[in-house]
Enzyme design. Sequence first.
Site, short mmCIF file in Angstrom:
data_model
loop_
_atom_site.label_atom_id
_atom_site.label_comp_id
_atom_site.label_asym_id
_atom_site.label_seq_id
_atom_site.Cartn_x
_atom_site.Cartn_y
_atom_site.Cartn_z
N TYR A 113 -8.23 3.37 -6.04
CA TYR A 113 -8.52 3.29 -4.62
C TYR A 113 -9.90 3.95 -4.40
O TYR A 113 -10.16 5.03 -4.92
CB TYR A 113 -7.44 4.04 -3.83
N ASP A 186 -0.06 7.63 -8.11
CA ASP A 186 -0.24 7.28 -6.71
C ASP A 186 0.70 6.10 -6.43
O ASP A 186 0.48 4.99 -6.91
CB ASP A 186 -1.70 6.90 -6.45
N LYS A 211 0.38 4.29 4.85
CA LYS A 211 0.68 2.91 4.49
C LYS A 211 2.18 2.62 4.67
O LYS A 211 2.65 2.68 5.77
CB LYS A 211 0.18 2.64 3.07
C1 LIG Z 1 -5.10 4.63 1.59
C2 LIG Z 1 -4.91 5.08 0.21
C3 LIG Z 1 -5.22 6.39 -0.18
C4 LIG Z 1 -5.87 7.39 0.74
O1 LIG Z 1 -5.03 7.78 1.77
P1 LIG Z 1 -5.54 8.21 3.24
O2 LIG Z 1 -4.26 8.42 3.98
O3 LIG Z 1 -6.37 7.07 3.78
O4 LIG Z 1 -6.34 9.46 3.07
C5 LIG Z 1 -4.96 6.75 -1.50
N1 LIG Z 1 -4.43 5.88 -2.38
C6 LIG Z 1 -4.13 4.61 -2.04
C7 LIG Z 1 -3.57 3.69 -3.06
C8 LIG Z 1 -4.36 4.16 -0.74
O5 LIG Z 1 -4.07 2.89 -0.42
#
Ligand SMILES: *Cc1c(COP(=O)(O)O)cnc(C)c1O
Length: 394
Positions: A113, A186, A211
């Site tokens: 990301y 992640d 998300k």
């Molecule tokens: C959006 C996202 C992040 C970062 O998160 P934020 O809430 O925008 O700080 C990290 N990893 C992935 C895979 C993401 O989609």
Amino acid sequence: MSEQQHGHEAAQKAGFETRAIHAGYEPDPATGAVIPPIYATSTYKQDGVGGLRGGYEYSRSGNPTRTALEGNIAALEEGERGFAFASGLAAEDTLVRALCAPGDHVVVPDDAYGGTYRLFDKVERAWGLEHSSAAVSDVDAVRAAIRPGETTLVWVETPTNPLLNIGDIEALAAVAHEAGALLVVDNTFASPYLQQPLTLGADVVVHSTTKYCGGHSDVVGGALVVRDLEVAERVGFHQNAMGAVAGPFDSWLVLRGLKTLGVRMDRHCDNAERVVEFLAGHPDVTQVIYPGLEEHPGHAVASRQMKRYGGMVSFRVAGGEQQALGVCERAEVFTLGESLGGVESLIEHPGRMTHASVAGTDLEVPADLVRLSVGIETVDDLLADLDRALGARA
Ligand SMILES: *Cc1c(COP(=O)(O)O)cnc(C)c1O
């Protein structure tokens, strides 16, 4: 740990949806409130000096609404403890500083990301942390990128963004542990409903709760879940010492989102499968990228470690960048925008939008690529929208 974090012991061992709805919170003993209040308070009255009620003294250190969320997400990931942050990146920064020291080295995905890559490249590197990139789908490449004695973390996303590459969590955990490093996954794209990395050997799970966990595009948040008490202590210390915590209202929104995670994810997957089928049959679509497709190189691993294949779909079009941009602009039910994982469908052009900052690097994505976050609207409306957007060729 407060009583509430242990709350509903039975629910912690129950099925996923039962945990999603009950873990982390017992109805309030004073009022019976079924849902935790938004504890909009910075401090707590003490019963005599040091006489804390439920362990709460100051809301950076602990807040009952946040505690409920932290207990809930820990139960969903089958971890020892959960921690909630102001954003996914705040969670990541806290984790890195808790587990690494200047001079250490980390391995990161070669298609991480963008914000994660920027954090390592521009912020953590200035602090003295080195990094190398490797493809998460290639276990040998990850092993080769490890510097024995220096690498403290192997950082993985699976599926990745936007090419939906799949890393074998079990194999990567073995490779990391062999070298004395911890495996961080992640899990934002899969959500804990589809994949539980701690049960496959990972040491820490990271979420952008912005998300799928939040799920309604109305909050920015992050979370960490850890399997080990010693790691929990270091993360807990840094969460308080660095202070990038989730506020009570944000915690409440994410907790509400998690209650429906299972039903939402199933519908995201149902709709994504129909969208994939439609795109695969469209003459202007040259490639559909989805781990549920047998021809996807990560299909076998995804089938082993994921319950289903998720709501993210990427595809390439015959008409090159112009057509890709045109599809994004003509779509109406799919909203043109960044982010993902909400109930509404989103469409974007990674090359010009989410991945514009990696143009000209190894992380560059094809210009004819379109990424969809397939929402939970009526699927026929989604298909008709894509048909219309693809049909009018630029
Ligand atoms: C959006 C996202 C992040 C970062 O998160 P934020 O809430 O925008 O700080 C990290 N990893 C992935 C895979 C993401 O989609």
